[in-house]
Design an enzyme around this catalytic site. Structure first.
Site, PDB file in Angstrom:
ATOM      1  N   ASP A  10     -17.389  -5.754  -7.533  1.00 20.29           N
ATOM      2  CA  ASP A  10     -15.958  -5.477  -7.580  1.00 20.29           C
ATOM      3  C   ASP A  10     -15.297  -6.720  -8.203  1.00 20.29           C
ATOM      4  O   ASP A  10     -15.929  -7.777  -8.325  1.00 20.29           O
ATOM      5  CB  ASP A  10     -15.464  -5.244  -6.143  1.00 20.29           C
ATOM      6  CG  ASP A  10     -13.965  -5.257  -6.043  1.00 20.29           C
ATOM      7  OD1 ASP A  10     -13.320  -4.522  -6.810  1.00 20.29           O
ATOM      8  OD2 ASP A  10     -13.427  -6.009  -5.190  1.00 20.29           O
ATOM      9  N   ASP A  12     -11.219  -7.648  -8.042  1.00 22.46           N
ATOM     10  CA  ASP A  12     -10.120  -8.249  -7.275  1.00 22.46           C
ATOM     11  C   ASP A  12     -10.527  -8.470  -5.835  1.00 22.46           C
ATOM     12  O   ASP A  12     -10.919  -7.532  -5.134  1.00 22.46           O
ATOM     13  CB  ASP A  12      -8.876  -7.362  -7.350  1.00 22.46           C
ATOM     14  CG  ASP A  12      -8.317  -7.338  -8.757  1.00 22.46           C
ATOM     15  OD1 ASP A  12      -7.960  -8.420  -9.244  1.00 22.46           O
ATOM     16  OD2 ASP A  12      -8.273  -6.264  -9.369  1.00 22.46           O
ATOM     17  N   GLY A  53      -4.883   0.468  -7.719  1.00 20.95           N
ATOM     18  CA  GLY A  53      -4.400   0.709  -9.079  1.00 20.95           C
ATOM     19  C   GLY A  53      -2.941   0.315  -9.201  1.00 20.95           C
ATOM     20  O   GLY A  53      -2.105   0.755  -8.412  1.00 20.95           O
ATOM     21  N   GLY A  54      -2.648  -0.536 -10.172  1.00 25.03           N
ATOM     22  CA  GLY A  54      -1.290  -1.053 -10.318  1.00 25.03           C
ATOM     23  C   GLY A  54      -0.261   0.025 -10.619  1.00 25.03           C
ATOM     24  O   GLY A  54       0.836   0.032 -10.040  1.00 25.03           O
ATOM     25  N   LYS A  55      -0.583   0.940 -11.513  1.00 26.67           N
ATOM     26  CA  LYS A  55       0.387   2.000 -11.852  1.00 26.67           C
ATOM     27  C   LYS A  55       0.609   2.913 -10.646  1.00 26.67           C
ATOM     28  O   LYS A  55       1.742   3.281 -10.329  1.00 26.67           O
ATOM     29  CB  LYS A  55      -0.127   2.815 -13.059  1.00 26.67           C
ATOM     30  CG  LYS A  55      -0.154   2.018 -14.350  1.00 26.67           C
ATOM     31  CD  LYS A  55      -0.424   2.889 -15.571  1.00 26.67           C
ATOM     32  CE  LYS A  55      -1.864   3.362 -15.658  1.00 26.67           C
ATOM     33  NZ  LYS A  55      -2.822   2.311 -15.995  1.00 26.67           N
ATOM     34  N   ARG A  57       0.266   2.026  -7.626  1.00 28.30           N
ATOM     35  CA  ARG A  57       0.980   1.233  -6.610  1.00 28.30           C
ATOM     36  C   ARG A  57       2.476   1.234  -6.891  1.00 28.30           C
ATOM     37  O   ARG A  57       3.279   1.311  -5.971  1.00 28.30           O
ATOM     38  CB  ARG A  57       0.404  -0.193  -6.618  1.00 28.30           C
ATOM     39  CG  ARG A  57       0.762  -1.031  -5.411  1.00 28.30           C
ATOM     40  CD  ARG A  57      -0.108  -2.293  -5.374  1.00 28.30           C
ATOM     41  NE  ARG A  57      -1.501  -1.946  -5.236  1.00 28.30           N
ATOM     42  CZ  ARG A  57      -2.511  -2.588  -5.863  1.00 28.30           C
ATOM     43  NH1 ARG A  57      -2.257  -3.632  -6.632  1.00 28.30           N
ATOM     44  NH2 ARG A  57      -3.741  -2.206  -5.692  1.00 28.30           N
ATOM     45  N   SER A 126      -7.409  -3.192 -14.480  1.00 26.89           N
ATOM     46  CA  SER A 126      -7.471  -2.883 -15.912  1.00 26.89           C
ATOM     47  C   SER A 126      -8.546  -3.719 -16.610  1.00 26.89           C
ATOM     48  O   SER A 126      -8.787  -4.867 -16.238  1.00 26.89           O
ATOM     49  CB  SER A 126      -6.123  -3.184 -16.560  1.00 26.89           C
ATOM     50  OG  SER A 126      -5.091  -2.645 -15.778  1.00 26.89           O
ATOM     51  N   LEU A 127      -9.154  -3.134 -17.640  1.00 29.97           N
ATOM     52  CA  LEU A 127     -10.223  -3.818 -18.374  1.00 29.97           C
ATOM     53  C   LEU A 127      -9.749  -5.169 -18.922  1.00 29.97           C
ATOM     54  O   LEU A 127     -10.477  -6.161 -18.853  1.00 29.97           O
ATOM     55  CB  LEU A 127     -10.713  -2.920 -19.516  1.00 29.97           C
ATOM     56  CG  LEU A 127     -11.839  -3.485 -20.376  1.00 29.97           C
ATOM     57  CD1 LEU A 127     -13.090  -3.751 -19.547  1.00 29.97           C
ATOM     58  CD2 LEU A 127     -12.143  -2.555 -21.546  1.00 29.97           C
ATOM     59  N   ASP A 184     -14.879  -6.367  -1.370  1.00 25.99           N
ATOM     60  CA  ASP A 184     -14.086  -7.172  -0.434  1.00 25.99           C
ATOM     61  C   ASP A 184     -13.168  -6.340   0.450  1.00 25.99           C
ATOM     62  O   ASP A 184     -12.525  -6.904   1.337  1.00 25.99           O
ATOM     63  CB  ASP A 184     -13.197  -8.178  -1.179  1.00 25.99           C
ATOM     64  CG  ASP A 184     -12.026  -7.485  -1.849  1.00 25.99           C
ATOM     65  OD1 ASP A 184     -12.265  -6.599  -2.692  1.00 25.99           O
ATOM     66  OD2 ASP A 184     -10.875  -7.797  -1.494  1.00 25.99           O
TER      67      ASP A 184
END
Ligand code: XBP
Ligand code: MG
Length: 252
Positions: A10, A12, A53-55, A57, A126-127, A184
């Site tokens: 993983d 983050d 996922g940021g979007k 979120r 994101s990549l 994590d």
């Protein structure tokens, strides 16, 4: 040794502790840049991390925490632009050398490379973020150390869905029984275990209270000989340093 053929990391919280002082301030910088008075504080961000996922979120924040905000007609575009702005801020932070790898990460990667194991990444982020994190900490060549980098929107259902792990296993051409995942968070663990992969947890800032039932072991970090990682749950490595021999013994 060894039945172990690949390590799947993983990103983050696992390769680096990125959330509180990385992604969170990058979101806040993007909000300021786009004229929004939102402030994702440390405790609020901890709650928002329930959604990967940021979007996703940002959308969750709009639904659950910002009822007074009237979103623009083209919500997809708004969220996409805001998230792209956030990614720019996060990458700039990485390029300034602002986010180091966690203890033991480079040591274990080097051991795996020397032993000819495959390395892969399975992440929600994101990549661009993954590549920038690797480049900033390990140099450009490190991008090629990973046979597969499964990231972001490559699968529609993000963690805790197991899809990203199925995707990575498919591209590695391996079965779950050949691999160990390092995660994590509880969401990451649900994803890796959902794909049937033995998983070691190294807890990070926001995840110490998570429920890690089903993990092979829960550790403070991967450990270095001079700074061994504390064992929090399960059978850790005797010397507090996660190595290939220890991981191999976790395979089913
Ligand atoms: C963590 C995530 C990501 C990051 C932000 O993923 O859920 O959404 O918080 O990155 P993992 P993005 O632990 O699987 O690496 O804004 O690029 O989504
Ligand atoms: Mg994580």
């Amino acid at each position: 040794m060894s039945d172990l053929k690949a390590l799947i990391f993983d990103v983050d919280g696992t390769l680096a502790d990125t959330e509180r002082d990385g992604h969170r301030p990058a979101f806040n910088a993007a909000f300021r840049e786009m004229g929004l008075d939102w402030d994702w504080t440390v405790p609020l961000y901890g709650r928002l991390l329930q959604v990967a996922g940021g979007k996703e979120r940002i959308r969750h924040y709009l639904d659950a925490f910002a009822p007074e905000f009237t979103p623009p007609a083209d919500l997809d575009r708004f969220v996409g632009d805001l998230h792209a702005c956030k990614t720019r801020h996060f990458v700039a932070m990485l390029e300034r050398g602002g986010i180091p790898l966690r203890p033991g990460v480079l040591r274990l990667i080097e051991e795996a490379r020397s032993a000819g194991l495959l390395l892969a990444i399975a992440t929600t982020t994101s990549l661009t973020n993954v590549e920038s994190l690797l480049r900033a900490n390990l140099g450009e060549a490190s991008l090629d150390w990973f046979r597969v980098i499964g990231a972001g929107d490559v699968v529609p259902a993000k963690k805790p869905a197991p899809d990203i792990y199925h995707h990575v296993l498919g591209r590695l051409g391996l079965s779950a029984r050949d691999c160990v995942a390092i995660e994590d968070s509880a969401q990451g663990l649900r994803a890796s275990r959902g794909a049937g992969i033995a998983t070691v947890i190294t807890v990070s800032g926001y995840t110490v209270e998570d429920d890690f039932s089903g993990a092979a072991a829960v550790l403070e970090h991967l450990g270095e000989p001079e700074t061994p990682g504390r064992v929090i749950q399960g059978q850790g490595p005797g010397n507090g340093v996660v190595d290939l021999r220890y991981l191999d013994a976790l395979l089913p």
